[in-house]
Scaffold this active site. Sequence first.
Site, PDB file in Angstrom:
ATOM      1  N   ARG A 164     -39.837 -32.212  32.602  1.00 34.73           N
ATOM      2  CA  ARG A 164     -39.738 -33.158  33.891  1.00 34.73           C
ATOM      3  C   ARG A 164     -39.383 -34.710  33.241  1.00 34.73           C
ATOM      4  NH1 ARG A 164     -39.627 -28.686  35.927  1.00 34.73           N
ATOM      5  NH2 ARG A 164     -40.398 -28.211  37.975  1.00 34.73           N
ATOM      6  N   SER A 238     -43.288 -30.291  43.969  1.00 38.69           N
ATOM      7  CA  SER A 238     -44.564 -30.424  43.330  1.00 38.69           C
ATOM      8  C   SER A 238     -45.003 -32.017  43.098  1.00 38.69           C
ATOM      9  CB  SER A 238     -44.526 -29.998  41.917  1.00 38.69           C
ATOM     10  OG  SER A 238     -43.995 -28.593  41.755  1.00 38.69           O
ATOM     11  N   GLU A 334     -45.834 -36.322  39.388  1.00 39.23           N
ATOM     12  CA  GLU A 334     -44.641 -36.036  39.238  1.00 39.23           C
ATOM     13  C   GLU A 334     -43.630 -36.792  39.892  1.00 39.23           C
ATOM     14  OE1 GLU A 334     -41.550 -33.668  40.311  1.00 39.23           O
ATOM     15  OE2 GLU A 334     -42.441 -32.005  39.392  1.00 39.23           O
TER      16      GLU A 334
HETATM   17  N1  EPU Z   1     -50.965 -21.268  41.536  1.00 40.77           N
HETATM   18  C1  EPU Z   1     -52.401 -21.003  42.224  1.00 40.77           C
HETATM   19  N2  EPU Z   1     -52.530 -21.606  43.370  1.00 40.77           N
HETATM   20  C2  EPU Z   1     -51.583 -22.300  44.009  1.00 40.77           C
HETATM   21  C3  EPU Z   1     -50.367 -22.432  43.321  1.00 40.77           C
HETATM   22  C4  EPU Z   1     -50.048 -21.788  41.879  1.00 40.77           C
HETATM   23  O1  EPU Z   1     -53.024 -20.341  41.755  1.00 40.77           O
HETATM   24  O2  EPU Z   1     -51.808 -22.753  45.210  1.00 40.77           O
HETATM   25  C5  EPU Z   1     -50.909 -20.594  40.226  1.00 40.77           C
HETATM   26  C6  EPU Z   1     -50.736 -19.156  40.244  1.00 40.77           C
HETATM   27  O3  EPU Z   1     -51.514 -18.726  38.978  1.00 40.77           O
HETATM   28  C7  EPU Z   1     -49.089 -18.956  39.816  1.00 40.77           C
HETATM   29  C8  EPU Z   1     -48.935 -20.257  38.859  1.00 40.77           C
HETATM   30  O4  EPU Z   1     -50.055 -21.232  39.420  1.00 40.77           O
HETATM   31  O5  EPU Z   1     -48.931 -17.851  38.986  1.00 40.77           O
HETATM   32  C9  EPU Z   1     -47.534 -20.691  38.789  1.00 40.77           C
HETATM   33  O6  EPU Z   1     -47.361 -21.204  40.163  1.00 40.77           O
HETATM   34  P1  EPU Z   1     -45.683 -21.394  40.823  1.00 40.77           P
HETATM   35  O7  EPU Z   1     -45.003 -20.300  40.223  1.00 40.77           O
HETATM   36  O8  EPU Z   1     -45.572 -21.635  42.189  1.00 40.77           O
HETATM   37  O9  EPU Z   1     -45.153 -22.567  39.736  1.00 40.77           O
HETATM   38  P2  EPU Z   1     -45.863 -23.852  39.557  1.00 40.77           P
HETATM   39  O10 EPU Z   1     -46.132 -23.833  38.037  1.00 40.77           O
HETATM   40  O11 EPU Z   1     -46.901 -24.254  40.549  1.00 40.77           O
HETATM   41  C10 EPU Z   1     -43.507 -25.051  38.770  1.00 40.77           C
HETATM   42  C11 EPU Z   1     -42.835 -26.231  39.095  1.00 40.77           C
HETATM   43  C12 EPU Z   1     -41.913 -25.809  40.564  1.00 40.77           C
HETATM   44  C13 EPU Z   1     -41.149 -24.711  40.477  1.00 40.77           C
HETATM   45  C14 EPU Z   1     -42.050 -23.366  39.999  1.00 40.77           C
HETATM   46  C15 EPU Z   1     -41.293 -22.329  39.638  1.00 40.77           C
HETATM   47  C16 EPU Z   1     -43.764 -28.213  38.160  1.00 40.77           C
HETATM   48  C17 EPU Z   1     -44.563 -29.343  38.269  1.00 40.77           C
HETATM   49  N3  EPU Z   1     -43.438 -27.355  39.202  1.00 40.77           N
HETATM   50  O12 EPU Z   1     -44.325 -25.084  39.924  1.00 40.77           O
HETATM   51  O13 EPU Z   1     -41.150 -27.175  40.478  1.00 40.77           O
HETATM   52  O14 EPU Z   1     -40.436 -24.225  41.478  1.00 40.77           O
HETATM   53  O15 EPU Z   1     -42.676 -24.043  38.695  1.00 40.77           O
HETATM   54  O16 EPU Z   1     -40.507 -22.398  38.193  1.00 40.77           O
HETATM   55  O17 EPU Z   1     -43.465 -27.884  37.019  1.00 40.77           O
HETATM   56  C18 EPU Z   1     -41.085 -29.146  41.615  1.00 40.77           C
HETATM   57  O18 EPU Z   1     -40.894 -29.687  40.392  1.00 40.77           O
HETATM   58  O19 EPU Z   1     -40.964 -29.947  42.573  1.00 40.77           O
HETATM   59  C19 EPU Z   1     -41.111 -27.855  41.916  1.00 40.77           C
HETATM   60  C20 EPU Z   1     -41.484 -27.173  42.942  1.00 40.77           C
END
Ligand code: EPU
Length: 338
Positions: A164, A238, A334
């Site tokens: 990012r 995010s 972010e």
């Molecule tokens: N999780 C929870 N509770 C929640 C959300 C997430 O426990 O409410 C945990 C779960 O264990 C899940 C893990 O977090 O397995 C990862 O969650 P998710 O796959 O939804 O991805 P993220 O790490 O929360 C990142 C990016 C997103 C992108 C997704 C998918 C960042 C800051 N965000 O989110 O990007 O869509 O991975 O690759 O790196 C964005 O940047 O605006 C964005 C949406």
Amino acid sequence: MHIQYNKDLTKLNTFGLAASAAFFAEARSVRALSEIITSIEWNNIPKFILGGGSNVLLLNNIDQLVIHLLIKGIEKIREDDDYVWLHAGGGEVWHDLVMYCVAHGYAGIENLSLIPGTVGAAPMQNIGAYGVEIKEVVETVEALFLATGELKVFTNKECNFGYRESVFKHSLKGKYVITGVTFRLNKVPQFKVSYGDIKSTLNEMGITSYSIKSISDAVIRIRQSKLPDPAEIGNAGSFFKNPEIPADQYEKLKTYFPDMPGYHTGPGLVKVPAGWLIEQANWKGYREGAVGVHDRQALVLVHYGGGTGAQIKLLSEKIQASVEAKFGIKLMAEVNFV
Ligand code: EPU
């Protein structure tokens, strides 16, 4: 170029926050942009470049010349047996470019389907999702130097991409406007389905033989199920970055929180999902008047309407403080505060 005064920006930021721009202009071509930047009248006025408005938190009215970048166009520059090089205008909607690539069979960005924002904003923060980051397909980035109106072509390396991050968010912050991006896409797809949700969603959809289109469809399905549509509820995706912490700190935390997820990202570094930390600190689905935390993805702060950027900022600070108190981890925003 036509200048508007006290322009309302509510519809031009995905949080849907009411704020105005003292001066506002639309730039539909590099030439028009260059003209306004170098004109004697506007030369010394500070400028703010607005793309899709999907990664900004507007805290105040903007007392600058806001330039809404609308430079469009997608064209094939060249190709060989393995790759195709596409140039896209900075004002193209990112998802429209993804759909163009899916339709033409160009692989590489299908995992980045449905990310809000524009092509020009995408390299700024090296957008990423489901195991793919834009840095893997960016060949060059064209940007206009605001001080002189000169165009510079940045190589991928010069963009200094990170998680990012890019040079445009750091040493060159506010200095360049990204007017176009050249991508190198694959004619022979290499599907990336290792990110857990993709495989399970493809299974759910009954898809066993992968295609660029099926991966894109799966990503769209996941995003629509978890992430709020800005057309319905204001949000900027995010709100925080996923923090990277030292591996020994992670191991120590695991003894207290055995379920804490973590992914090794480098020697001695572990990335922890901020969404998990925020959910564990009991914020998921929390609402405070006009603002809150999304009930299906705790990393997304939402604006229900009628609130202010300051209220969202305050909520984000409360979340930061409580996550830090519980886990000793500092979350970093972010989105860009303006
Ligand atoms: N999780 C929870 N509770 C929640 C959300 C997430 O426990 O409410 C945990 C779960 O264990 C899940 C893990 O977090 O397995 C990862 O969650 P998710 O796959 O939804 O991805 P993220 O790490 O929360 C990142 C990016 C997103 C992108 C997704 C998918 C960042 C800051 N965000 O989110 O990007 O869509 O991975 O690759 O790196 C964005 O940047 O605006 C964005 C949406």
